[in-house]
Design a protein around this motif. Structure first.
Motif, mmCIF file in Angstrom:
data_model
loop_
_atom_site.group_PDB
_atom_site.id
_atom_site.type_symbol
_atom_site.label_atom_id
_atom_site.label_comp_id
_atom_site.label_asym_id
_atom_site.label_seq_id
_atom_site.Cartn_x
_atom_site.Cartn_y
_atom_site.Cartn_z
ATOM 1 N N CYS A 70 0.842 -1.187 0.000
ATOM 2 C CA CYS A 70 0.000 0.000 0.000
ATOM 3 C C CYS A 70 0.878 1.238 0.000
ATOM 4 C CB CYS A 70 -0.956 0.018 1.199
ATOM 5 S SG CYS A 70 -0.142 0.157 2.807
ATOM 6 N N TYR A 71 0.297 2.336 -0.408
ATOM 7 C CA TYR A 71 0.928 3.651 -0.281
ATOM 8 C C TYR A 71 -0.152 4.705 -0.397
ATOM 9 C CZ TYR A 71 0.961 3.544 -5.479
ATOM 10 O OH TYR A 71 0.625 3.446 -6.809
ATOM 11 N N ARG A 72 0.202 5.927 -0.066
ATOM 12 C CA ARG A 72 -0.755 7.020 -0.157
ATOM 13 C C ARG A 72 -0.177 8.150 -0.987
ATOM 14 N NH1 ARG A 72 -0.548 9.212 6.170
ATOM 15 N NH2 ARG A 72 1.424 10.365 5.991
ATOM 16 N N MET A 73 -1.074 8.954 -1.552
ATOM 17 C CA MET A 73 -0.660 10.049 -2.416
ATOM 18 C C MET A 73 -1.359 11.330 -1.980
ATOM 19 S SD MET A 73 -0.770 8.218 -6.168
ATOM 20 C CE MET A 73 -2.529 7.863 -6.057
ATOM 21 N N LEU A 74 -0.577 12.385 -1.828
ATOM 22 C CA LEU A 74 -1.115 13.706 -1.512
ATOM 23 C C LEU A 74 -0.906 14.596 -2.731
ATOM 24 C CD1 LEU A 74 -2.284 15.715 0.575
ATOM 25 C CD2 LEU A 74 0.090 16.267 1.200
ATOM 26 N N PRO A 75 -1.967 14.902 -3.484
ATOM 27 C CA PRO A 75 -1.803 15.741 -4.674
ATOM 28 C C PRO A 75 -1.685 17.216 -4.309
ATOM 29 C CG PRO A 75 -4.094 15.058 -4.428
ATOM 30 C CD PRO A 75 -3.341 14.399 -3.323
ATOM 31 N N LEU A 76 -0.783 17.917 -4.982
ATOM 32 C CA LEU A 76 -0.574 19.353 -4.786
ATOM 33 C C LEU A 76 -0.631 20.034 -6.147
ATOM 34 C CD1 LEU A 76 2.493 19.206 -2.353
ATOM 35 C CD2 LEU A 76 0.084 19.376 -1.720
ATOM 36 N N LYS A 77 -1.198 21.217 -6.188
ATOM 37 C CA LYS A 77 -1.282 21.950 -7.446
ATOM 38 C C LYS A 77 0.088 22.444 -7.903
ATOM 39 C CE LYS A 77 -6.031 23.498 -6.665
ATOM 40 N NZ LYS A 77 -6.914 24.674 -6.444
ATOM 41 N N GLY A 78 0.996 22.639 -6.964
ATOM 42 C CA GLY A 78 2.334 23.108 -7.296
ATOM 43 C C GLY A 78 3.142 23.328 -6.044
ATOM 44 N N GLY A 79 4.359 23.852 -6.223
ATOM 45 C CA GLY A 79 5.259 24.037 -5.095
ATOM 46 C C GLY A 79 4.758 24.993 -4.032
ATOM 47 N N GLY A 80 3.837 25.868 -4.404
ATOM 48 C CA GLY A 80 3.288 26.796 -3.430
ATOM 49 C C GLY A 80 2.543 26.112 -2.305
ATOM 50 N N GLU A 81 2.182 24.830 -2.502
ATOM 51 C CA GLU A 81 1.467 24.079 -1.471
ATOM 52 C C GLU A 81 2.366 23.091 -0.730
ATOM 53 O OE1 GLU A 81 -1.821 22.167 -3.386
ATOM 54 O OE2 GLU A 81 -2.891 24.037 -3.768
ATOM 55 N N ILE A 82 3.647 23.079 -1.050
ATOM 56 C CA ILE A 82 4.499 21.993 -0.539
ATOM 57 C C ILE A 82 4.694 22.049 0.965
ATOM 58 C CG2 ILE A 82 6.772 23.119 -0.767
ATOM 59 C CD1 ILE A 82 7.659 20.340 -2.043
ATOM 60 N N ASN A 83 4.562 23.225 1.562
ATOM 61 C CA ASN A 83 4.740 23.304 3.006
ATOM 62 C C ASN A 83 3.577 22.694 3.780
ATOM 63 O OD1 ASN A 83 7.330 24.444 3.114
ATOM 64 N ND2 ASN A 83 6.513 26.481 2.727
ATOM 65 N N SER A 84 2.535 22.253 3.080
ATOM 66 C CA SER A 84 1.446 21.521 3.727
ATOM 67 C C SER A 84 1.641 20.009 3.626
ATOM 68 C CB SER A 84 0.101 21.907 3.093
ATOM 69 O OG SER A 84 0.026 21.454 1.746
ATOM 70 N N SER A 85 2.773 19.574 3.092
ATOM 71 C CA SER A 85 3.038 18.149 2.903
ATOM 72 C C SER A 85 3.586 17.510 4.174
ATOM 73 C CB SER A 85 4.038 17.945 1.759
ATOM 74 O OG SER A 85 5.316 18.455 2.119
ATOM 75 N N TYR A 86 3.557 16.193 4.208
ATOM 76 C CA TYR A 86 4.159 15.443 5.314
ATOM 77 C C TYR A 86 5.650 15.721 5.408
ATOM 78 C CZ TYR A 86 5.805 11.370 7.986
ATOM 79 O OH TYR A 86 6.419 10.556 8.913
ATOM 80 N N SER A 87 6.332 15.723 4.264
ATOM 81 C CA SER A 87 7.788 15.907 4.247
ATOM 82 C C SER A 87 8.212 17.233 4.831
ATOM 83 C CB SER A 87 8.316 15.788 2.813
ATOM 84 O OG SER A 87 8.003 14.544 2.246
ATOM 85 N N ALA A 88 7.368 18.256 4.694
ATOM 86 C CA ALA A 88 7.724 19.599 5.168
ATOM 87 C C ALA A 88 7.866 19.664 6.685
ATOM 88 C CB ALA A 88 6.686 20.605 4.694
ATOM 89 N N GLN A 89 7.388 18.634 7.390
ATOM 90 C CA GLN A 89 7.604 18.593 8.840
ATOM 91 C C GLN A 89 9.077 18.390 9.176
ATOM 92 O OE1 GLN A 89 4.026 16.326 10.909
ATOM 93 N NE2 GLN A 89 4.727 15.185 9.125
ATOM 94 N N TYR A 90 9.821 17.796 8.230
ATOM 95 C CA TYR A 90 11.193 17.377 8.507
ATOM 96 C C TYR A 90 12.242 18.092 7.658
ATOM 97 C CZ TYR A 90 8.568 13.551 10.594
ATOM 98 O OH TYR A 90 7.688 12.816 11.351
ATOM 99 N N TYR A 91 11.821 18.713 6.567
ATOM 100 C CA TYR A 91 12.762 19.363 5.643
ATOM 101 C C TYR A 91 12.286 20.777 5.346
ATOM 102 C CZ TYR A 91 14.085 14.496 4.813
ATOM 103 O OH TYR A 91 14.480 13.192 4.977
ATOM 104 N N GLU A 92 13.237 21.688 5.228
ATOM 105 C CA GLU A 92 12.935 23.057 4.824
ATOM 106 C C GLU A 92 12.881 23.062 3.299
ATOM 107 O OE1 GLU A 92 14.812 26.008 3.408
ATOM 108 O OE2 GLU A 92 12.723 26.625 3.593
ATOM 109 N N LEU A 93 11.685 23.252 2.747
ATOM 110 C CA LEU A 93 11.441 23.028 1.320
ATOM 111 C C LEU A 93 11.132 24.316 0.557
ATOM 112 C CD1 LEU A 93 9.233 19.811 1.648
ATOM 113 C CD2 LEU A 93 11.685 19.941 1.118
ATOM 114 N N ASP A 94 11.583 25.444 1.074
ATOM 115 C CA ASP A 94 11.261 26.714 0.419
ATOM 116 C C ASP A 94 11.763 26.778 -1.022
ATOM 117 O OD1 ASP A 94 9.971 27.537 2.650
ATOM 118 O OD2 ASP A 94 11.476 28.989 3.307
#
Length: 251
Positions: A70-94
């Motif tokens: 299994c896996y899950r997918m979080l769709p984003l319209k673009g990089g402007g939404e990346i700070n709402s991702s799971y990964s953004a809790q652990y990495y500075e993604l500016d």
């Protein structure tokens, strides 16, 4: 909805009910917590707030109906939404805020520990390929995990990542988590390339084969007893022959 219509032993589909998500959470708990020595959850499920925001893909063995992946997918319209991702809790993604194409965060990927058939991974990627094509996704990203938190176990793999697979500077994630292993600054020398590939998690290995890249540091997650690297893959970078093969499986 099924993902990939070619007949075969394994079938991929989206979750259809809460029971599907619960089954995925139980498989994740087995793979990410029980098998790795993480902190057991009282209900035997690996769950978080992101589950409600994601599409969940389940892969079953058609011979016995067993959930094997299994896996899950979080769709984003673009990089402007990346700070709402799971990964953004652990990495500075500016740096990725400037990315203007559709993105998908692929997370919590796991295969049942009793299953070793490589076709499971092929079907998983074929399902992702179909989703990418249907939604015009331009970048996949997520966290690729190494079991355990002892960096010395994976020095060969980290050496190879630093030498060959670091993110382009324009997209490079920066340090955010309090505990990291900055492998690109260690001045390491690759010891054994064969061992490096053996130590590489299967999902990360597939990302790299397709042209993916990683952060210059690994986040140490003591709670999950893992180390993970941010991983990105621009769809345009996938070699044409490999893309054709995935689409053939996807149907």
């Amino acid at each position: 909805m099924k993902l990939g219509q070619r007949p075969g032993r394994y079938t991929a589909r989206f979750s259809r009910a809460a029971t599907d998500i619960a089954a995925a959470q139980e498989l994740r708990h087995l793979c990410f917590i029980k098998e790795t020595g993480g902190v057991l959850r009282p209900n035997g499920r690996d769950a978080d707030d992101f589950d409600d925001r994601c599409e969940h893909v389940l892969i079953h063995d058609s011979h016995d109906g067993k959930l094997v992946c299994c896996y899950r997918m979080l769709p984003l319209k673009g990089g402007g939404e990346i700070n709402s991702s799971y990964s953004a809790q652990y990495y500075e993604l500016d740096a990725l805020n400037r990315y203007d194409g559709a993105m998908v965060e692929m997370g919590r990927f796991c295969i049942h520990p009793d299953v070793s058939d490589p076709n499971v991974l092929r079907v998983a990627w074929a399902a992702m390929t179909r989703y990418v094509d249907d939604h015009n996704v331009e970048m996949l990203f997520g966290c690729s995990s190494f079991q355990g938190t002892d960096s010395a176990t994976y020095l060969d793999a980290f050496d190879m990542l630093a030498e060959r697979h670091l993110a382009p500077k324009r997209w490079l994630p920066r340090v955010k988590a309090p505990k990291v292993f900055q492998f690109a600054k260690q001045r390491l020398q690759t010891r054994d390339r064969k061992m490096a590939m053996l130590r590489m998690p299967p999902m990360l290995k597939t990302y790299l084969i397709m042209g993916g890249w990683v952060s210059d540091h690994a986040v140490v997650d003591d709670h999950m007893n893992t180390m993970h690297v941010f991983t990105g893959l621009e769809i345009s970078a996938i070699p044409p022959a490999r893309a054709r093969a995935l689409r053939a499986v996807a149907g």
